[in-house]
Design a protein around this motif. Structure first.
Motif, PDB file in Angstrom:
ATOM      1  N   PHE A   1       1.703  -4.360   5.332  1.00  0.00           N
ATOM      2  CA  PHE A   1       2.543  -3.277   5.205  1.00  0.00           C
ATOM      3  C   PHE A   1       2.401  -2.229   3.909  1.00  0.00           C
ATOM      4  CE2 PHE A   1       6.065  -2.814   1.452  1.00  0.00           C
ATOM      5  CZ  PHE A   1       6.996  -2.818   1.859  1.00  0.00           C
ATOM      6  N   ALA A   2       3.247  -1.013   4.445  1.00  0.00           N
ATOM      7  CA  ALA A   2       2.312  -0.026   3.721  1.00  0.00           C
ATOM      8  C   ALA A   2       3.541   1.112   3.893  1.00  0.00           C
ATOM      9  CB  ALA A   2       1.029   1.251   4.401  1.00  0.00           C
ATOM     10  N   ILE A   3       3.871   1.313   2.675  1.00  0.00           N
ATOM     11  CA  ILE A   3       4.967   2.928   2.749  1.00  0.00           C
ATOM     12  C   ILE A   3       4.059   4.567   2.750  1.00  0.00           C
ATOM     13  CG2 ILE A   3       7.216   3.788   2.459  1.00  0.00           C
ATOM     14  CD1 ILE A   3       7.368   1.321   0.522  1.00  0.00           C
TER      15      ILE A   3
ATOM     16  N   SER B   1      -0.289  -2.744  -4.651  1.00  0.00           N
ATOM     17  CA  SER B   1      -1.711  -2.700  -4.569  1.00  0.00           C
ATOM     18  C   SER B   1      -2.712  -1.528  -4.582  1.00  0.00           C
ATOM     19  CB  SER B   1      -2.565  -3.956  -4.018  1.00  0.00           C
ATOM     20  OG  SER B   1      -2.171  -5.355  -4.232  1.00  0.00           O
ATOM     21  N   ALA B   2      -2.759  -1.087  -4.189  1.00  0.00           N
ATOM     22  CA  ALA B   2      -3.388   0.575  -3.497  1.00  0.00           C
ATOM     23  C   ALA B   2      -2.749   2.092  -3.000  1.00  0.00           C
ATOM     24  CB  ALA B   2      -4.514   0.580  -2.434  1.00  0.00           C
ATOM     25  N   TYR B   3      -3.097   2.920  -3.173  1.00  0.00           N
ATOM     26  CA  TYR B   3      -3.097   4.208  -2.842  1.00  0.00           C
ATOM     27  C   TYR B   3      -3.577   4.503  -1.549  1.00  0.00           C
ATOM     28  CZ  TYR B   3      -1.473   8.453  -2.896  1.00  0.00           C
ATOM     29  OH  TYR B   3      -0.722  10.501  -2.180  1.00  0.00           O
ATOM     30  N   GLN B   4      -2.797   4.875  -0.636  1.00  0.00           N
ATOM     31  CA  GLN B   4      -4.115   5.831   0.026  1.00  0.00           C
ATOM     32  C   GLN B   4      -3.695   7.177  -0.025  1.00  0.00           C
ATOM     33  OE1 GLN B   4      -2.012   2.331   4.081  1.00  0.00           O
ATOM     34  NE2 GLN B   4      -1.830   5.258   4.322  1.00  0.00           N
ATOM     35  N   MET B   5      -4.635   8.113  -0.304  1.00  0.00           N
ATOM     36  CA  MET B   5      -5.385   9.362  -1.030  1.00  0.00           C
ATOM     37  C   MET B   5      -5.124  10.294   0.613  1.00  0.00           C
ATOM     38  SD  MET B   5      -8.182   9.398  -3.704  1.00  0.00           S
ATOM     39  CE  MET B   5      -8.491  10.941  -3.894  1.00  0.00           C
TER      40      MET B   5
ATOM     41  N   MET C   1      -4.876  -0.282  -8.922  1.00  0.00           N
ATOM     42  CA  MET C   1      -4.397  -0.014  -8.297  1.00  0.00           C
ATOM     43  C   MET C   1      -6.004   0.790  -7.241  1.00  0.00           C
ATOM     44  SD  MET C   1      -0.316   2.135  -8.307  1.00  0.00           S
ATOM     45  CE  MET C   1      -0.380   3.084  -6.839  1.00  0.00           C
ATOM     46  N   ARG C   2      -5.813   0.476  -6.388  1.00  0.00           N
ATOM     47  CA  ARG C   2      -7.057   0.906  -5.657  1.00  0.00           C
ATOM     48  C   ARG C   2      -6.755   2.327  -5.111  1.00  0.00           C
ATOM     49  NH1 ARG C   2      -6.735  -4.646  -6.050  1.00  0.00           N
ATOM     50  NH2 ARG C   2      -8.422  -5.513  -6.268  1.00  0.00           N
ATOM     51  N   LEU C   3      -8.236   2.520  -4.402  1.00  0.00           N
ATOM     52  CA  LEU C   3      -8.085   4.414  -3.558  1.00  0.00           C
ATOM     53  C   LEU C   3      -8.286   4.108  -2.412  1.00  0.00           C
ATOM     54  CD1 LEU C   3      -8.549   5.836  -7.015  1.00  0.00           C
ATOM     55  CD2 LEU C   3      -6.433   6.287  -5.432  1.00  0.00           C
TER      56      LEU C   3
ATOM     57  N   LEU D   1       0.857  -1.249  -0.021  1.00  0.00           N
ATOM     58  CA  LEU D   1      -0.207  -0.396   0.068  1.00  0.00           C
ATOM     59  C   LEU D   1       0.737   1.599  -0.166  1.00  0.00           C
ATOM     60  CD1 LEU D   1      -2.658  -1.154   2.734  1.00  0.00           C
ATOM     61  CD2 LEU D   1      -2.410  -1.625   0.217  1.00  0.00           C
ATOM     62  N   SER D   2       0.844   1.987  -1.056  1.00  0.00           N
ATOM     63  CA  SER D   2       1.749   3.467  -1.362  1.00  0.00           C
ATOM     64  C   SER D   2       1.224   4.736  -0.351  1.00  0.00           C
ATOM     65  CB  SER D   2       2.454   3.466  -2.735  1.00  0.00           C
ATOM     66  OG  SER D   2       3.015   4.187  -3.080  1.00  0.00           O
TER      67      SER D   2
END
Length: 850
Positions: A569-571, A304-308, A347-349, A271-272
């Motif tokens: 797992f997120a950066i 897999s996704a971006y944390q907006m 990529m999900r949001l 997760l970015s």
């Protein structure tokens, strides 16, 4: 110093006739101090290992909206013996647990012991002081068991062992906190577990108010060392849970507050995130974020996704403040079109939303008129708070949403529903600690679903109801909106703050705004272990650090090496050292010299998803945390009860098969790690990294851990198996469309770890679970897969079984068996044709069972 206005009541007497109450496994007492404000004390046996204590009065009522729904007594078939040795004593024997309640002295005295050690209770109230009225709140004092392990409280500063320390039971926005010193952090979960080799006991309070926990940090000549839980408002409702092991305690606690929600399968990938991207005007954020997704493809790093972050809500015109549920149309001219493009890139949001409204928000006046905010009794107007508005440290005036307000709850529900309809996949409940300056602010209490006790109809103060009640209702509003908008998908609510009840609605959390340092990375493991026993299971940390300087190549790689072996797992970061409003970000390719190693680790994370996801199914069904203290299941090993293992900072179990030991100093090339032993039947362990050596159980080992070579210590338990899949993002079987053209989840292998010697008649068996990855729990079907093996000196015999009677059928048709590096034996299987696939890039032999 905390406020203290203690008064210990006397004159306790049973309220039931002796003939009626003698054989009941409960006690109900009333104090004789004034009928107007008489206190009642009750002790009830609810299960073979669950008991409830209440200490209340009209002025000090039960928690009006407890974080756990009241548990009903269920004792059918339970063998118990009740006796009354005296007029002021009742004893209850249930299984191997002995309970004694006495009320001879000035305070009721509860004692809990195991039958084999009844002279040494595992829990005992402090004589003469056990239950005290403390101003508008109460205090509960118990004996402190010195030299034992105390864990829980949701999320507290490292180390893991809470013994000898004191904590504020509250939650706050602790941006850039010190992981060893800052208190409180983001969670308010008053669950304290005392674990010993002979048994465990937990105390759990259901209130949402603020309070204080001293765990043996206070003492004096009169009282000795003790534990005390001080609750700022209201009466006490406390559950006591007894169990032989932590597993017993955590499972029973889940039966009380709710089992962890099941997270969508894709969410266990990378997760970015990062504040910078959504804060950009030139190029606009939408373009910058698309470029980020393209770079993931360019560098061959699955994501897999971006944390907006909330920059998408920042107003286009001054004052450029964050206005929740609005879009900045310069940065995102066509939100729905942009979301579709992002989905096409795989990529999900996850959209950040904050439960407050600044005075500049276009709907502030509407909400004010609808009574959606708290009321300040000094002005009889909506309560005004200073709230984070723009860059680091910048603020503006506004109001928190009062989730007991029908208008406030509905406004939030409608806002989340609209985001989901626009294509946002998940909701990120952020800044929901409810940092409020006055407990006398008043709640609306107009939410129809809210049950308002008669004695509280005229007491709307937030202190009485508990400020963190709103954290829970915030989670419910987001959850319900997602479910109602898309009932065929599993809801995903990420929450920063939490109560015990919040996690019935939010499926994931993390340790908040940590800092970039070796110390922060080390302490994060302890936070994760206490989170696990507190049922925060899909939990992790911002890899590389949220605030502070940028990580060096060595620190970033070490953190990624550790982070892939965590449930989440997120950066994600906001580095304010460069520009206060935009900040800087951590990117996987920021240090070109290690990009290939970062890629390797992230790909390994994706390959491990079948193993991780099966652990999360066990979490949802059995309340077993994926990340565990080294003593979990190894309580008979005396070493696990000693430091440094009780500190929980340097190593842990990740599932049943893997022991992980990190590196927490620069330049270190070896890890000292302990490998626990449960019995003489333990076969030992094998190093999964070069030089792949075997280790005996029950010893400390030194493992090579060069940062740009072998990496951290990753040790597998002999006799286990690790299911793995493709090392890229795949399409979960239940997903209805594939706009990104993702590969199917049609490959499965198991890494097995047979002993070097022949195992004779002994077979080793591992079962893992799979489902379609997206269905809501009510419609979910879980299938199980079992691999078993034994070994000779020349070969390994393998068999496996697919149990798909649930109706879910996995897409993979054959199973690849992977032996440890250096194991030159062949694989045989009855009932399956075995094909030798040769060796992989690590030199491991692979065999396909057709």
């Amino acid at each position: 110093m905390p406020r203290q206005q203690e008064r210990v009541l006397s004159g306790w007497a049973a309220t039931q006739a002796r003939a009626v109450g003698d054989q009941e496994p409960k006690v109900v007492l009333s104090s004789g101090e004034g009928s107007q404000n008489a206190f009642e004390f009750s002790f009830e046996t609810l299960r073979a290992n669950v008991f409830r204590t209440r200490f209340t009065s009209k002025s000090h009522p039960l928690p009006p909206h407890p974080s756990a729904r009241p548990m009903e007594a269920k004792l059918d078939g339970v063998k118990l013996t009740v006796s009354s040795p005296s007029q002021t004593t009742k004893e209850i024997e249930i299984g191997d647990v002995l309970i004694k309640v006495e009320w001879t002295e000035s305070s009721p005295l509860l004692s809990v012991a195991y039958s084999e050690s009844k002279e040494c209770p595992i829990l005992q109230d402090l004589p003469f002081r056990g239950y005290a009225v403390d101003g508008p709140g109460v205090a509960h004092y118990t004996r402190y068991n010195r030299g034992t392990l105390h864990v829980g409280l949701g999320e507290k500063a490292a180390p893991m062992d809470l013994s000898g320390r004191k904590f504020e039971m509250s939650a706050t926005d602790s941006f850039g906190y010190d992981i060893y010193r800052t208190d409180p952090l983001y969670k308010n979960i008053p669950l304290l577990i005392n674990a010993t080799p002979k048994g465990c006991v937990a105390s759990f309070s259901t209130n949402h108010t603020r309070g204080f926990y001293s765990i043996g940090s206070e003492m004096d000549g009169m009282w000795g060392r003790y534990k005390v839980f001080r609750q700022d408002y209201g009466g006490l409702e406390e559950y006591t849970i007894v169990g032989r092991t932590l597993k017993d305690i955590v499972r029973t606690y889940a039966e009380l507050v709710g089992f962890p929600l099941l997270v969508p399968r894709w969410a266990f990938g990378y997760l970015s995130g990062g504040m910078k991207y959504s804060m950009l005007d030139d190029p606009p954020a939408s373009q910058a974020l698309l470029e980020l997704a393209y770079k993931m493809k360019e560098y061959d790093i699955p994501c897999s996704a971006y944390q907006m972050s909330s920059g998408y809500t920042v107003a286009e015109q001054p004052p450029k403040t964050r206005n929740v549920f609005t879009w900045n149309r310069h940065r995102f001219a066509d939100p729905e079109g942009w979301i579709q493009e992002y989905h096409k890139l795989g990529m999900r949001l996850i959209a950040n939303v904050k439960p407050y409204v600044l005075g500049s928000h276009p709907e502030y006046e509407k909400l004010k008129a609808a009574n959606a905010f708290f009321t300040d009794p000094h002005t009889n107007l909506p309560a005004v708070a200073r709230l984070w508005s723009a860059g680091g440290g910048e603020s503006g005036e506004g109001g928190h949403i009062d989730f007991t307000s029908e208008a406030g709850f509905k406004w939030w529900y409608d806002g989340v529903k609209k985001l989901r309809q626009e294509g946002i996949d998940c909701i990120w409940n952020d800044n929901n600690e409810y940092v409020i300056t006055d407990d006398n602010w008043e709640c609306a209490l107009s939410l129809p679903a809210l049950d308002i006790p008669k004695e509280l109809e005229g007491r709307p103060q937030i202190g009485i109801w508990g400020r963190n009640l709103h954290t829970e209702l915030h989670g419910q509003a987001s959850h319900d909106a997602l479910v109602d908008t898309d009932p065929e998908s599993r809801p995903f609510v990420l929450t920063r703050s939490a109560t015990a009840g919040t996690m019935r609605y939010a499926c994931s959390s993390w340790s908040g705004d940590n800092t970039t340092s070796w110390e922060s990375m080390k302490g994060s493991t302890a936070l994760g272990l206490n989170a696990g026993v507190s049922l925060l299971h899909c939990y992790g940390h911002d890899i590389g650090g949220f605030e502070g300087p940028q990580p060096t190549p060595e620190l970033l790689l070490r953190w990624v090496q550790l982070g892939i072996y965590s449930p989440r797992f997120a950066i994600n970061c906001f580095k304010t050292f460069t520009e206060n409003n935009i900040g800087d970000v951590i990117e996987p390719w920021m240090h070109p010299s290690i990009t290939h190693l970062i890629r390797k680790m992230i790909k390994r994370r994706y390959a491990l998803i079948p193993y991780i996801y099966s652990c999360m199914i066990d979490s949802h069904r059995e309340a077993i945390p994926p990340q565990r203290w080294m003593g979990w299941g190894y309580e008979g090993d005396p070493e696990v009860w000693k430091k440094p293992l009780t500190d929980g900072e340097t190593q842990y179990w990740f599932g049943d098969s893997i022991v992980v030991g990190g590196v927490f100093e620069p330049g270190v090339t070896q890890v000292k790690i302990y490998l626990p032993k449960s019995s003489d039947a333990d076969e030992g362990y094998v190093n999964m990294n070069p030089p792949y050596q075997d280790f005996e159980a029950g010893q400390w080992c030194t493992v090579d851990a060069e940062w740009h070579g072998a990496g951290i210590a990753v040790i597998a338990k002999i006799g286990t198996a690790i299911p793995i899949g493709r090392d890229v993002q795949v399409l979960s079987p239940g997903e209805r469309e594939n706009v990104a053209g993702l590969p199917l989840d049609d490959y499965r292998a198991v890494e097995i770890f047979p002993p070097e010697k022949a195992s004779g008649d002994r077979w080793y068996s591992t079962t893992w679970h799979e489902d379609d990855g997206v269905s809501p729990v009510a419609k979910n079907r879980v299938s199980s897969y079992t691999v078993a093996y034994n070994s000779t000196v020349a070969s390994v015999n393998v068999k496996y079984r697919r149990e798909e009677s649930s109706g879910f059928t996995a897409l993979w048709k054959t199973l690849v068996v992977i032996l440890p590096a250096g194991d030159v034996r062949s694989v045989q299987s009855e009932g399956h044709t075995v094909s030798d696939l040769g060796r992989d890039e690590h030199g491991r032999r692979r065999f396909e069972l057709l």
